[in-house]
Design a protein around this motif. Structure first.
Motif, short mmCIF file in Angstrom:
data_model
loop_
_atom_site.label_atom_id
_atom_site.label_comp_id
_atom_site.label_asym_id
_atom_site.label_seq_id
_atom_site.Cartn_x
_atom_site.Cartn_y
_atom_site.Cartn_z
N MET A 6 0.82 -1.20 0.00
CA MET A 6 0.00 0.00 0.00
C MET A 6 0.86 1.27 0.00
O MET A 6 0.64 2.19 -0.79
CB MET A 6 -0.91 -0.01 1.23
CG MET A 6 -1.77 1.20 1.39
SD MET A 6 -2.79 1.14 2.86
CE MET A 6 -1.57 1.19 4.16
N HIS A 7 1.88 1.32 0.85
CA HIS A 7 2.71 2.53 0.94
C HIS A 7 3.54 2.72 -0.33
O HIS A 7 3.75 3.86 -0.77
CB HIS A 7 3.60 2.48 2.18
CG HIS A 7 2.82 2.60 3.45
ND1 HIS A 7 2.25 3.77 3.88
CD2 HIS A 7 2.49 1.67 4.38
CE1 HIS A 7 1.61 3.59 5.01
NE2 HIS A 7 1.73 2.29 5.34
N GLY A 8 4.00 1.63 -0.91
CA GLY A 8 4.76 1.72 -2.16
C GLY A 8 3.91 2.26 -3.29
O GLY A 8 4.35 3.13 -4.06
N LEU A 9 2.68 1.78 -3.40
CA LEU A 9 1.78 2.29 -4.43
C LEU A 9 1.42 3.75 -4.18
O LEU A 9 1.33 4.54 -5.12
CB LEU A 9 0.51 1.43 -4.50
CG LEU A 9 0.67 0.08 -5.16
CD1 LEU A 9 -0.60 -0.73 -5.04
CD2 LEU A 9 1.05 0.23 -6.62
N TYR A 10 1.25 4.09 -2.93
CA TYR A 10 0.94 5.48 -2.61
C TYR A 10 2.10 6.38 -3.04
O TYR A 10 1.89 7.44 -3.64
CB TYR A 10 0.68 5.64 -1.10
CG TYR A 10 0.26 7.03 -0.72
CD1 TYR A 10 -1.06 7.44 -0.88
CD2 TYR A 10 1.18 7.95 -0.21
CE1 TYR A 10 -1.45 8.72 -0.54
CE2 TYR A 10 0.79 9.23 0.12
CZ TYR A 10 -0.53 9.61 -0.04
OH TYR A 10 -0.91 10.88 0.28
N SER A 16 -0.14 11.66 -8.74
CA SER A 16 -0.89 11.32 -9.94
C SER A 16 -2.09 10.41 -9.66
O SER A 16 -2.74 9.95 -10.57
CB SER A 16 0.02 10.66 -10.96
OG SER A 16 0.54 9.46 -10.44
N LEU A 17 -2.40 10.19 -8.40
CA LEU A 17 -3.57 9.40 -8.03
C LEU A 17 -4.83 10.01 -8.62
O LEU A 17 -5.71 9.31 -9.12
CB LEU A 17 -3.67 9.31 -6.51
CG LEU A 17 -4.35 8.13 -5.90
CD1 LEU A 17 -3.75 6.83 -6.39
CD2 LEU A 17 -4.26 8.19 -4.40
N THR A 22 -9.12 9.85 -12.76
CA THR A 22 -9.73 10.46 -13.94
C THR A 22 -9.73 9.49 -15.12
O THR A 22 -10.73 9.37 -15.84
CB THR A 22 -8.99 11.77 -14.32
OG1 THR A 22 -9.07 12.68 -13.22
CG2 THR A 22 -9.59 12.41 -15.56
N VAL A 23 -8.64 8.77 -15.29
CA VAL A 23 -8.57 7.77 -16.35
C VAL A 23 -9.63 6.69 -16.14
O VAL A 23 -10.34 6.31 -17.08
CB VAL A 23 -7.16 7.13 -16.42
CG1 VAL A 23 -7.15 5.91 -17.33
CG2 VAL A 23 -6.14 8.15 -16.91
N ILE A 24 -9.77 6.21 -14.91
CA ILE A 24 -10.77 5.18 -14.61
C ILE A 24 -12.18 5.72 -14.89
O ILE A 24 -13.01 5.03 -15.48
CB ILE A 24 -10.65 4.71 -13.15
CG1 ILE A 24 -9.30 4.02 -12.90
CG2 ILE A 24 -11.81 3.79 -12.77
CD1 ILE A 24 -9.09 2.75 -13.67
N LYS A 25 -12.44 6.96 -14.49
CA LYS A 25 -13.76 7.55 -14.74
C LYS A 25 -14.02 7.68 -16.24
O LYS A 25 -15.14 7.43 -16.70
CB LYS A 25 -13.87 8.92 -14.06
CG LYS A 25 -14.06 8.82 -12.57
CD LYS A 25 -14.18 10.18 -11.93
CE LYS A 25 -14.25 10.02 -10.42
NZ LYS A 25 -14.35 11.29 -9.73
N LEU A 68 -7.87 2.49 -5.88
CA LEU A 68 -7.25 3.81 -5.86
C LEU A 68 -7.72 4.63 -4.66
O LEU A 68 -6.92 5.31 -4.01
CB LEU A 68 -7.54 4.55 -7.16
CG LEU A 68 -6.89 3.98 -8.42
CD1 LEU A 68 -7.34 4.75 -9.65
CD2 LEU A 68 -5.37 3.98 -8.30
N SER A 69 -9.00 4.57 -4.36
CA SER A 69 -9.51 5.30 -3.19
C SER A 69 -8.92 4.77 -1.89
O SER A 69 -8.60 5.54 -0.99
CB SER A 69 -11.04 5.21 -3.14
OG SER A 69 -11.61 5.88 -4.22
N SER A 70 -8.76 3.45 -1.82
CA SER A 70 -8.17 2.84 -0.62
C SER A 70 -6.71 3.23 -0.46
O SER A 70 -6.23 3.47 0.65
CB SER A 70 -8.29 1.31 -0.69
OG SER A 70 -9.65 0.93 -0.74
N ILE A 71 -5.99 3.28 -1.58
CA ILE A 71 -4.58 3.72 -1.54
C ILE A 71 -4.52 5.17 -1.07
O ILE A 71 -3.69 5.52 -0.22
CB ILE A 71 -3.92 3.55 -2.93
CG1 ILE A 71 -3.78 2.07 -3.27
CG2 ILE A 71 -2.56 4.26 -2.97
CD1 ILE A 71 -3.42 1.81 -4.71
N GLU A 72 -5.41 6.00 -1.59
CA GLU A 72 -5.44 7.41 -1.22
C GLU A 72 -5.68 7.58 0.28
O GLU A 72 -5.10 8.45 0.92
CB GLU A 72 -6.52 8.11 -2.03
CG GLU A 72 -6.55 9.60 -1.92
CD GLU A 72 -7.54 10.22 -2.88
OE1 GLU A 72 -7.18 11.21 -3.52
OE2 GLU A 72 -8.68 9.71 -2.97
#
Length: 96
Positions: A6-10, A16-17, A22-25, A68-72
């Motif tokens: 999780m921290h690495g992805l964050y 750019s999260l 935005t891309v997913i939307k 993405l929301s969970s990472i955020e």
């Protein structure tokens, strides 16, 4: 998620999260547009089959948005759940 956690992805997605969300939307809106086009064509078996596939794709996009929301939020348990949901999301092939 498996390799970086999780921290690495964050770290690699911040800031750019927002762009990823935005891309997913945008992808979700494209899927909705395709769904609308298919629905307007008719309701034969091919159209129904295509609609099922679009629904599966939209579900996968929702799982990606949840990740993405969970990472955020740095919510480890939700990250694991969303990651698992993404891994287990398959395109269903209906049997007629």
């Amino acid at each position: 998620f498996t390799q970086l956690g999780m921290h690495g992805l964050y770290a690699i997605t911040n800031p750019s999260l927002v762009e990823l969300k935005t891309v997913i939307k945008n992808m979700h809106q494209s899927a909705v547009d395709v769904e609308t086009q298919i629905s307007s064509v008719g309701s034969d078996l091919d159209a129904v089959y295509a609609l099922i596939k679009v629904q599966n794709i939209k579900q996968g996009l929702l799982f990606a948005e949840n990740l993405l929301s969970s990472i955020e939020r740095l919510d480890h348990s939700e990250c694991q759940k969303a990651h698992s949901d993404l891994q287990n999301n398959v395109i269903n092939h209906p049997v007629w």
